[in-house]
Scaffold this motif. Sequence first.
Motif, PDB file in Angstrom:
ATOM      1  N   ALA A  82       0.959  -1.283  -0.008  1.00  0.00           N
ATOM      2  CA  ALA A  82       0.019   0.067  -0.028  1.00  0.00           C
ATOM      3  C   ALA A  82       0.904   1.185  -0.144  1.00  0.00           C
ATOM      4  N   ASP A  83       1.871   1.299   0.722  1.00  0.00           N
ATOM      5  CA  ASP A  83       2.675   2.498   0.858  1.00  0.00           C
ATOM      6  C   ASP A  83       3.465   2.518  -0.448  1.00  0.00           C
ATOM      7  N   LEU A  84       4.010   1.553  -1.321  1.00  0.00           N
ATOM      8  CA  LEU A  84       4.688   1.343  -2.603  1.00  0.00           C
ATOM      9  C   LEU A  84       3.617   2.262  -3.560  1.00  0.00           C
ATOM     10  N   GLN A  85       2.470   1.506  -3.557  1.00  0.00           N
ATOM     11  CA  GLN A  85       1.277   2.004  -4.534  1.00  0.00           C
ATOM     12  C   GLN A  85       1.110   3.443  -4.245  1.00  0.00           C
ATOM     13  N   ARG A  86       1.045   4.112  -3.047  1.00  0.00           N
ATOM     14  CA  ARG A  86       0.716   5.274  -2.854  1.00  0.00           C
ATOM     15  C   ARG A  86       1.888   6.162  -3.281  1.00  0.00           C
ATOM     16  N   LEU A  87       3.053   5.936  -3.202  1.00  0.00           N
ATOM     17  CA  LEU A  87       4.215   6.401  -3.756  1.00  0.00           C
ATOM     18  C   LEU A  87       4.244   6.684  -5.055  1.00  0.00           C
ATOM     19  N   SER A  88       3.639   5.222  -5.935  1.00  0.00           N
ATOM     20  CA  SER A  88       3.673   5.311  -7.457  1.00  0.00           C
ATOM     21  C   SER A  88       2.509   6.009  -7.963  1.00  0.00           C
ATOM     22  N   ILE A 103       7.438   5.120 -10.453  1.00  0.00           N
ATOM     23  CA  ILE A 103       7.644   3.674  -9.914  1.00  0.00           C
ATOM     24  C   ILE A 103       8.355   3.578  -8.638  1.00  0.00           C
ATOM     25  N   ALA A 104       7.888   2.782  -7.875  1.00  0.00           N
ATOM     26  CA  ALA A 104       8.738   2.616  -6.535  1.00  0.00           C
ATOM     27  C   ALA A 104       8.460   1.173  -6.004  1.00  0.00           C
TER      28      ALA A 104
END
Length: 188
Positions: A82-88, A103-104
């Motif tokens: 979820a964190d990586l998706q929010r960054l991306s 892209i994260a």
Amino acid sequence: MLIAFHKPYGVLCQFTPDQPGQRTLAEFNFPKGVYPLGRLDMDSEGLLLLSDEPALNNKLLDPEHAHVRIYWVQVEGIPDEADLQRLSNGSIKVKNHLCLPCIAKILSPQPQIPERIPPIRVRKNIPDVWIQIELIEGKNRQVRRMTAAVGHPTLRLMRTKIGNFQDHNLLSGTWRILTKADRDRILS
């Protein structure tokens, strides 16, 4: 002339200090007439380009040219999906700017990078991990603000790639004049 420089931590991306005692690009004996194309904040490390060609500034920094920049970011804690998706997904606002999608991802395996001088803050009970963030924009302290927004403050930040150019053999504090092939990888 186009130069790749591995900017060390604690160095300003300018040739004159803002305050007495600050480290600047002047200490690295660059050829006369070059200037940085873009910036890395004083706390960041890694790939910085310098040139004496004014036209390159527009080619590399104008958002309509959308050059990819890749950063390796050591963050506190372990970001979940979820964190990586929010960054991306482009939902993070930095000051008054809504960040573009990027892209994260967590780097696997984790990179083996020499320890920074001075070393980063380490907390015994909080793990850290390296993530990769690929951007096509570069607002002031954007990556640091993005990782903080998802609850994973940046401990260390390195730009590793611009366009299709990277040079992992370029040691901190060293530079080299780029070849035509290197230039083509940056501008492609």
